[in-house]
Enzyme design. Structure first.
Site, PDB file in Angstrom:
ATOM      1  N   ARG A   1      11.164  -2.906  -6.345  1.00 45.59           N
ATOM      2  CA  ARG A   1      11.812  -3.160  -5.057  1.00 45.59           C
ATOM      3  C   ARG A   1      13.184  -2.483  -4.975  1.00 45.59           C
ATOM      4  O   ARG A   1      14.144  -3.076  -4.497  1.00 45.59           O
ATOM      5  CB  ARG A   1      11.986  -4.662  -4.830  1.00 45.59           C
ATOM      6  CG  ARG A   1      10.704  -5.400  -4.589  1.00 45.59           C
ATOM      7  CD  ARG A   1      10.982  -6.827  -4.261  1.00 45.59           C
ATOM      8  NE  ARG A   1      10.639  -7.116  -2.878  1.00 45.59           N
ATOM      9  CZ  ARG A   1      11.253  -8.028  -2.145  1.00 45.59           C
ATOM     10  NH1 ARG A   1      12.267  -8.695  -2.615  1.00 45.59           N
ATOM     11  NH2 ARG A   1      10.860  -8.261  -0.916  1.00 45.59           N
TER      12      ARG A   1
ATOM     13  N   ASP B   1     -18.224  -6.710  -1.953  1.00 45.73           N
ATOM     14  CA  ASP B   1     -17.998  -5.543  -2.807  1.00 45.73           C
ATOM     15  C   ASP B   1     -18.851  -4.387  -2.310  1.00 45.73           C
ATOM     16  O   ASP B   1     -20.051  -4.546  -2.095  1.00 45.73           O
ATOM     17  CB  ASP B   1     -18.359  -5.861  -4.258  1.00 45.73           C
ATOM     18  CG  ASP B   1     -17.920  -4.730  -5.164  1.00 45.73           C
ATOM     19  OD1 ASP B   1     -16.702  -4.482  -5.229  1.00 45.73           O
ATOM     20  OD2 ASP B   1     -18.782  -4.071  -5.768  1.00 45.73           O
TER      21      ASP B   1
ATOM     22  N   ASP C   1      25.907   0.881 -12.721  1.00 50.41           N
ATOM     23  CA  ASP C   1      25.429   1.272 -11.400  1.00 50.41           C
ATOM     24  C   ASP C   1      24.511   2.469 -11.613  1.00 50.41           C
ATOM     25  O   ASP C   1      24.953   3.513 -12.107  1.00 50.41           O
ATOM     26  CB  ASP C   1      26.656   1.651 -10.553  1.00 50.41           C
ATOM     27  CG  ASP C   1      26.273   2.082  -9.143  1.00 50.41           C
ATOM     28  OD1 ASP C   1      25.127   2.530  -8.959  1.00 50.41           O
ATOM     29  OD2 ASP C   1      27.131   1.981  -8.255  1.00 50.41           O
ATOM     30  N   PHE C   2      23.229   2.323 -11.256  1.00 50.57           N
ATOM     31  CA  PHE C   2      22.301   3.418 -11.591  1.00 50.57           C
ATOM     32  C   PHE C   2      22.577   4.702 -10.807  1.00 50.57           C
ATOM     33  O   PHE C   2      22.079   5.758 -11.159  1.00 50.57           O
ATOM     34  CB  PHE C   2      20.830   2.987 -11.514  1.00 50.57           C
ATOM     35  CG  PHE C   2      20.386   2.288 -10.255  1.00 50.57           C
ATOM     36  CD1 PHE C   2      20.500   2.885  -9.014  1.00 50.57           C
ATOM     37  CD2 PHE C   2      19.815   1.018 -10.341  1.00 50.57           C
ATOM     38  CE1 PHE C   2      20.062   2.247  -7.875  1.00 50.57           C
ATOM     39  CE2 PHE C   2      19.377   0.360  -9.186  1.00 50.57           C
ATOM     40  CZ  PHE C   2      19.508   0.978  -7.954  1.00 50.57           C
TER      41      PHE C   2
HETATM   42  O1  LIG Z   1     -16.360   4.458   4.422  1.00 53.31           O
HETATM   43  C1  LIG Z   1     -15.730   3.620   3.784  1.00 53.31           C
HETATM   44  N1  LIG Z   1     -16.191   3.129   2.604  1.00 53.31           N
HETATM   45  C2  LIG Z   1     -15.507   2.196   1.906  1.00 53.31           C
HETATM   46  C3  LIG Z   1     -14.301   1.716   2.369  1.00 53.31           C
HETATM   47  C4  LIG Z   1     -13.489   0.689   1.625  1.00 53.31           C
HETATM   48  O2  LIG Z   1     -13.723   0.806   0.231  1.00 53.31           O
HETATM   49  C5  LIG Z   1     -13.348  -0.416  -0.408  1.00 53.31           C
HETATM   50  C6  LIG Z   1     -14.423  -0.761  -1.407  1.00 53.31           C
HETATM   51  O3  LIG Z   1     -13.867  -1.385  -2.500  1.00 53.31           O
HETATM   52  P1  LIG Z   1     -14.154  -2.902  -2.875  1.00 53.31           P
HETATM   53  O4  LIG Z   1     -15.436  -3.347  -2.331  1.00 53.31           O
HETATM   54  O5  LIG Z   1     -13.956  -3.016  -4.340  1.00 53.31           O
HETATM   55  O6  LIG Z   1     -13.008  -3.686  -2.105  1.00 53.31           O
HETATM   56  P2  LIG Z   1     -11.432  -3.606  -2.268  1.00 53.31           P
HETATM   57  O7  LIG Z   1     -10.838  -2.678  -1.263  1.00 53.31           O
HETATM   58  O8  LIG Z   1     -11.024  -3.370  -3.692  1.00 53.31           O
HETATM   59  O9  LIG Z   1     -10.996  -5.060  -1.833  1.00 53.31           O
HETATM   60  P3  LIG Z   1     -11.400  -6.452  -2.526  1.00 53.31           P
HETATM   61  O10 LIG Z   1     -10.104  -7.197  -2.639  1.00 53.31           O
HETATM   62  O11 LIG Z   1     -12.366  -7.086  -1.580  1.00 53.31           O
HETATM   63  O12 LIG Z   1     -12.006  -6.183  -3.873  1.00 53.31           O
HETATM   64  C7  LIG Z   1     -13.247  -1.470   0.698  1.00 53.31           C
HETATM   65  O13 LIG Z   1     -11.881  -1.758   0.941  1.00 53.31           O
HETATM   66  C8  LIG Z   1     -13.828  -0.757   1.909  1.00 53.31           C
HETATM   67  O14 LIG Z   1     -13.272  -1.214   3.116  1.00 53.31           O
HETATM   68  C9  LIG Z   1     -13.823   2.212   3.592  1.00 53.31           C
HETATM   69  O15 LIG Z   1     -12.725   1.820   4.076  1.00 53.31           O
HETATM   70  N2  LIG Z   1     -14.574   3.152   4.280  1.00 53.31           N
END
Ligand SMILES: O=c1[nH]cc([C@@H]2O[C@H](COP(=O)(O)OP(=O)(O)OP(=O)(O)O)[C@@H](O)[C@H]2O)c(=O)[nH]1
Length: 632
Positions: free
Chosen positions: A538, A88, A522-523
């Site tokens: 989708r 995170d 048919d939409f």
């Molecule tokens: O410079 C950058 N800083 C951060 C990022 C990207 O930001 C996200 C951070 O979010 P998180 O840790 O909650 O992760 P998620 O994308 O939600 O994926 P999870 O499924 O692991 O919770 C992260 O993707 C970083 O890569 C960036 O790209 N550049």
């Protein structure tokens, strides 16, 4: 070679990355780690004020993400992984913790707060070792964090909004991506760059060294969860120097794997192949297949080369109802499977062995049996079966994909080449031309809708709506999920008469489905049923921008201010380079439709053109993402 042994230690393990972040996947992929991606469903909602420091919050979130995946895989009886990695990333500035912006205004607030200042980027990482004992999951968590300091230049309003409109900030902690356009905002970085991008690779490798090359008498119990690693470098280690090849408590699991491998039979002679002869075993060192020289082996390319064989093995086993047979019978020898499915013993044994090696079947001395995940997803009669989609993939998509080269050269669908029939009216000509094809197509759509419905239904809070209309809602799988989640909601599924005539046998047994009704039409041609929430799941990816404008203008005209529109599609990243499943799906649309997959910004501009605002996108980690907007 200094780097080899560190990641090589994971080579024989089933490693799962509990993250939907394409950046994390790329960082780990680039160093040759082999892993599966199972995005976590853990919602990042821990109470921040209950943590003494921001990094403790990041570590706990990473841990919960990884544990959620480990538990889900165990509970859902998928094969329990050996290791689950969660991470995170957060940004802290002026006592604030910034995560991913929820919309453009939020991105603006974050970026203006960062403008001209130094801030910290923390990534918390959890490495969860799993072990399934007596059907109980045992986990051992090792966690750590890394901090990097980043200084932003002063950002003018114009630059800031330009950057926000690029779409880049939306799925990134602090609202910027240092690896792309966001790098232009940065004056300096102190610390690990990859930590800012989302994964502190260097610290991770040091942790692996701690775990897999512990000093004598060191055990996992001595590892403090948020401790800074005591290993300063992983450069001079090698297998020879190590006194342990894995954390002590996992050695047994490795032994088990080896014994499984030793029991595999080898021959292809009818009748005799179901007898496993221990004395036939050739002594082989390194049963785990850990590469001596992983940096010299193009594993990613070989995996891609093999991909079609693995897909076809799955398709054929499904088509021959192998998983149904084993679900009913328990354990069978290859000769019995061959006799029941009316196939050669020699061919059947090879198919079963391949399926076992791919993790779809278990192979023991007693014979072959389904894994729990085969029972759940591959048997045709199970609640969450993907059988319909697998058969559609084999019978419809496979022939189309054999003409991918022509599709790329010509830029058009290949229905005529694959099936000898022009698709002037896509659905009538391709999918509803015969009862058999129609039912196969509906079963496929039903499989995917069932798999994704929960994540789509819960991606946004839709509780303010009382009536919804799912346009092209097919069997009503999403509608049924929505009425479970929102008891005050009534959903009309609106689809072509050919579809509505066939929905009855897809309805859930024993579930209260009264709030779901089916209406044919048919939409593109007919009036839309009145509703205060419209759903297109989708649908848009089947069509050109021109046709999408026709449909969205009809929906917009039917919407009162405040009405909602929920889309579910695979959303591409704006750079169209990271989300391989969605990008392959876009090729899938090329071979069979006029449509394509689109990025978040592309959907946003289509929607805004028709008066839909506050466009929010949620990447669910499942096969479909969700986009929500309201009519202003
Ligand atoms: O410079 C950058 N800083 C951060 C990022 C990207 O930001 C996200 C951070 O979010 P998180 O840790 O909650 O992760 P998620 O994308 O939600 O994926 P999870 O499924 O692991 O919770 C992260 O993707 C970083 O890569 C960036 O790209 N550049």
């Amino acid at each position: 070679m200094a780097l080899k042994p560190v990641l090589g230690k994971l080579g024989s393990k089933r490693v799962v990355l509990a993250s939907a972040s394409p950046r994390r996947q790329e960082i780990l992929c680039n160093v040759g780690l082999r892993f599966e991606v199972v995005p976590s469903w853990f919602k990042e909602t821990l109470e921040k004020s209950s943590f003494a420091t921001p990094y403790k919050y990041a570590i706990e979130t990473a841990k919960q993400k990884a544990l959620e995946v480990a538990n889900r895989m165990h509970v859902k009886h998928l094969r329990t992984p050996d290791i689950v990695i969660g991470a995170d990333t957060i940004v802290t500035v002026d006592e604030y913790i910034l995560e991913k912006p929820v919309d453009k205004q939020d991105a603006y607030r974050m970026l203006s707060r960062l403008s001209g200042k130094e801030h910290s980027v923390f990534t918390g990482v959890a490495i969860v070792h799993c072990n399934s004992k007596d059907n109980r999951l045992e986990t051992e968590v090792t966690d750590f964090y890394e901090e990097t300091k980043v200084k932003f230049a002063d950002l003018s309003e114009e630059l800031l909004w330009d950057y926000i409109h690029s779409g880049e900030p939306m799925d990134k902690a602090g609202g910027y991506g240092i690896q792309a356009l966001g790098g232009m905002l940065v004056e300096y970085v102190h610390g690990d760059f990859l930590n800012v991008v989302g994964f502190p690779l260097n610290h991770f490798c040091k942790k692996l060294v701690e775990l897999y090359y512990p000093p004598p008498k060191h055990t996992l119990h001595h590892i403090k969860h948020d401790s800074v690693p005591s290993v300063e470098t992983f450069e001079n280690i090698s297998d020879e120097e190590s006194d342990s090849s894995s954390p002590i408590q996992y050695k047994d699991a490795i032994k088990m794997d080896r014994s499984k491998l030793h029991s595999s039979g080898g021959g292809c002679s009818p009748g005799s192949s179901n007898i496993i002869k221990p004395n036939c075993m050739v002594p082989v060192e390194n049963w785990n297949g850990v590469m001596e020289n992983p940096d010299k082996f193009p594993s990613k390319i070989v995996e891609l080369l093999d991909g079609f064989r693995a897909s076809k093995a799955l398709f054929v086993a499904s088509k021959l109802k192998v998983f149904d047979l084993l679900k009913n019978k328990g354990v069978l020898q290859s000769v019995d499977v061959a006799n029941t499915i009316n196939a050669s013993v020699c061919g059947t044994e090879r198919l079963l062995d391949a399926c076992a090696a791919l993790g779809l079947l278990e192979k023991t001395i007693q014979g072959y049996s389904n894994t729990d995940s085969a029972n759940t997803y591959l048997a045709s009669d199970s609640e969450d079966s993907l059988h319909g989609y697998i058969i559609h993939s084999n019978d419809h998509l496979w022939p189309l994909f054999t003409h991918l080269e022509s599709a790329v050269k010509e830029g058009t669908m290949q229905n005529y080449r694959a099936f000898g029939k022009k698709s002037e009216n896509l659905f009538q000509d391709s999918y509803y031309q015969s009862m058999e094809v129609k039912q196969r197509f509906m079963a496929a759509m039903h499989s995917i809708a069932k798999l994704t419905a929960k994540d789509v239904a819960t991606a946004f809070d839709l509780s303010q709506f009382r009536s919804a209309c799912d346009l092209g809602g097919c069997t009503g799988a999403l509608a049924n999920e929505l009425v479970q989640k929102y008891p005050n909601l009534k959903v009309t599924v609106f689809d072509l008469p050919e579809v509505i005539a066939n929905v009855s046998h897809f309805q859930p047994v024993g579930q209260h489905t009264a709030p779901v009704t089916f209406t044919s039409g048919d939409f593109f041609k007919d009036n839309l049923p009145a509703a205060d929430l419209y759903i297109l799941s989708r649908i848009l990816h089947d069509w050109t921008d021109e046709k999408i404008h026709v449909l969205l203008s009809k929906i917009s005209a039917a919407c009162k201010p405040g009405c909602g529109l929920l889309l579910s599609e695979m959303v591409l990243d704006d750079e169209k380079k990271n989300r391989s499943t969605a990008l392959l799906q876009s090729l899938n649309m090329l071979v069979q439709t006029e449509g394509k997959e689109r990025s978040g910004s592309e959907y946003q501009s289509l929607l805004e053109h028709h008066g839909f605002t506050s466009v929010k996108i949620r990447l669910t980690g499942n096969l479909l993402d969700a986009i929500f907007c309201t009519k202003c």
